[in-house]
Write a protein that holds these residues in place. Sequence first.
Motif, mmCIF file in Angstrom:
data_model
loop_
_atom_site.group_PDB
_atom_site.id
_atom_site.type_symbol
_atom_site.label_atom_id
_atom_site.label_comp_id
_atom_site.label_asym_id
_atom_site.label_seq_id
_atom_site.Cartn_x
_atom_site.Cartn_y
_atom_site.Cartn_z
ATOM 1 N N PRO A 75 0.507 -1.119 -0.149
ATOM 2 C CA PRO A 75 -0.299 0.137 -0.253
ATOM 3 C C PRO A 75 0.894 1.386 0.336
ATOM 4 O O PRO A 75 0.486 1.944 -0.388
ATOM 5 N N LYS A 76 2.215 1.100 0.500
ATOM 6 C CA LYS A 76 3.012 2.443 0.737
ATOM 7 C C LYS A 76 3.720 2.780 -0.937
ATOM 8 O O LYS A 76 4.546 2.987 -0.858
ATOM 9 N N GLY A 77 3.559 1.648 -2.177
ATOM 10 C CA GLY A 77 3.989 2.012 -2.622
ATOM 11 C C GLY A 77 5.125 0.995 -3.585
ATOM 12 O O GLY A 77 5.665 1.292 -4.813
ATOM 13 N N ALA A 78 5.517 0.350 -1.826
ATOM 14 C CA ALA A 78 7.104 0.017 -2.526
ATOM 15 C C ALA A 78 6.814 -1.363 -3.278
ATOM 16 O O ALA A 78 5.623 -2.016 -3.741
ATOM 17 N N THR A 79 8.173 -1.955 -3.749
ATOM 18 C CA THR A 79 7.534 -3.077 -4.796
ATOM 19 C C THR A 79 7.908 -4.145 -3.783
ATOM 20 O O THR A 79 8.504 -4.650 -2.992
ATOM 21 N N TRP A 80 7.588 -5.694 -4.553
ATOM 22 C CA TRP A 80 7.703 -6.737 -3.985
ATOM 23 C C TRP A 80 9.229 -7.332 -3.850
ATOM 24 O O TRP A 80 9.721 -7.408 -5.475
ATOM 25 N N GLU A 81 9.796 -7.548 -2.616
ATOM 26 C CA GLU A 81 11.189 -7.945 -2.696
ATOM 27 C C GLU A 81 10.558 -9.553 -2.297
ATOM 28 O O GLU A 81 10.688 -9.650 -0.201
ATOM 29 N N THR A 82 11.286 -10.532 -2.637
ATOM 30 C CA THR A 82 11.075 -11.626 -2.857
ATOM 31 C C THR A 82 12.328 -11.640 -0.996
ATOM 32 O O THR A 82 12.177 -13.006 -1.275
ATOM 33 N N ARG A 83 12.894 -11.064 -1.378
ATOM 34 C CA ARG A 83 14.701 -11.223 -0.849
ATOM 35 C C ARG A 83 14.558 -10.802 0.408
ATOM 36 O O ARG A 83 14.421 -11.599 1.604
ATOM 37 N N ASP A 84 13.370 -10.120 0.964
ATOM 38 C CA ASP A 84 13.063 -9.527 2.434
ATOM 39 C C ASP A 84 11.935 -11.338 2.266
ATOM 40 O O ASP A 84 12.706 -11.586 3.816
ATOM 41 N N VAL A 85 11.501 -11.194 2.044
ATOM 42 C CA VAL A 85 10.711 -12.762 2.404
ATOM 43 C C VAL A 85 11.623 -13.683 3.002
ATOM 44 O O VAL A 85 11.893 -14.649 3.573
ATOM 45 N N VAL A 86 12.076 -14.274 1.924
ATOM 46 C CA VAL A 86 13.228 -15.237 2.346
ATOM 47 C C VAL A 86 14.514 -15.010 3.789
ATOM 48 O O VAL A 86 14.282 -15.912 3.947
ATOM 49 N N PHE A 87 14.735 -13.526 4.112
ATOM 50 C CA PHE A 87 15.442 -13.849 4.789
ATOM 51 C C PHE A 87 14.807 -13.559 6.000
ATOM 52 O O PHE A 87 15.382 -14.052 6.817
ATOM 53 N N THR A 88 13.640 -13.958 6.091
ATOM 54 C CA THR A 88 11.997 -13.172 7.002
ATOM 55 C C THR A 88 12.407 -15.405 7.184
ATOM 56 O O THR A 88 12.166 -16.062 8.831
ATOM 57 N N THR A 89 12.561 -16.089 6.593
ATOM 58 C CA THR A 89 12.036 -16.994 6.452
ATOM 59 C C THR A 89 13.070 -17.733 6.845
ATOM 60 O O THR A 89 13.604 -18.917 7.903
ATOM 61 N N LEU A 90 14.212 -17.608 6.992
ATOM 62 C CA LEU A 90 15.363 -18.109 6.724
ATOM 63 C C LEU A 90 15.858 -18.145 9.026
ATOM 64 O O LEU A 90 15.979 -19.046 9.339
ATOM 65 N N GLY A 91 15.296 -17.074 8.849
ATOM 66 C CA GLY A 91 15.378 -16.865 10.717
ATOM 67 C C GLY A 91 14.272 -17.309 11.346
ATOM 68 O O GLY A 91 14.964 -17.895 12.491
ATOM 69 N N GLY A 92 13.210 -18.321 10.516
ATOM 70 C CA GLY A 92 12.384 -18.966 10.763
ATOM 71 C C GLY A 92 12.978 -20.689 11.273
ATOM 72 O O GLY A 92 12.562 -21.506 12.094
ATOM 73 N N VAL A 93 13.610 -21.080 10.030
ATOM 74 C CA VAL A 93 14.649 -22.047 9.944
ATOM 75 C C VAL A 93 15.984 -22.018 11.314
ATOM 76 O O VAL A 93 16.094 -23.073 11.975
ATOM 77 N N VAL A 94 16.543 -20.672 11.535
ATOM 78 C CA VAL A 94 17.466 -20.423 12.902
ATOM 79 C C VAL A 94 17.220 -20.793 14.176
ATOM 80 O O VAL A 94 17.274 -21.368 14.472
ATOM 81 N N SER A 95 15.745 -19.719 14.496
ATOM 82 C CA SER A 95 14.948 -20.289 15.386
ATOM 83 C C SER A 95 14.413 -21.490 15.326
ATOM 84 O O SER A 95 14.663 -22.427 16.659
ATOM 85 N N ALA A 96 13.986 -22.287 14.895
ATOM 86 C CA ALA A 96 13.603 -24.643 14.862
ATOM 87 C C ALA A 96 14.715 -25.123 15.315
ATOM 88 O O ALA A 96 14.689 -25.880 15.593
ATOM 89 N N LEU A 97 15.833 -24.758 14.285
ATOM 90 C CA LEU A 97 17.237 -25.127 14.853
ATOM 91 C C LEU A 97 17.536 -24.918 16.180
ATOM 92 O O LEU A 97 17.361 -25.653 17.319
ATOM 93 N N ALA A 98 17.247 -23.203 17.076
ATOM 94 C CA ALA A 98 17.519 -23.596 17.933
ATOM 95 C C ALA A 98 17.174 -23.980 19.370
ATOM 96 O O ALA A 98 16.686 -24.337 20.386
#
Length: 156
Positions: A75-98
């Motif tokens: 809604p703010k007019g920013a473009t979709w960044e798949t990289r941000d979604v990937v990094f957020t999901t990678l953080g979930g993988v790290v927390s699952a390992l922990a």
Amino acid sequence: MKSISFLCLLFSISTIYAQSSADAVKHLGAGIVIGGVGGYAANKISKGQRGWTWAGAVGSSLVAGLAKEAFYDKPKGATWETRDVVFTTLGGVVSALALEVFTGNDSGRRGRSGNGKKCGCLVAELDFNQELDLPIFVGNGTGDITSELQAAYILR
């Protein structure tokens, strides 16, 4: 084995941090926090089942990353960044390992004992019909009750 995989992932994250922008690190940190909360909640609800812990951690961070891109940035007019979604999901993988390391969740490899945690008990068969003669006093003994019991059993 879990420690080795955790260390490899930790070193790869430090490499990502060195080669990417500060925005990616923020997404990774948010994914770790959100995945930790989601994975811990799933772990408690499912009574320690490993798959649900992983699904809670990775799933919650994936949903948070997708929601941030779709409902906050779009809604703010920013473009979709798949990289941000990937990094957020990678953080979930790290927390699952922990979570797997800290909750002792290794029920898939060592069998189940209730909720998937080690009970720490020993199984012994007791035969009350046999008598065991223990020495009352040994002048040159070690003073260790375990060695005295073993010696009495072997000499019997």
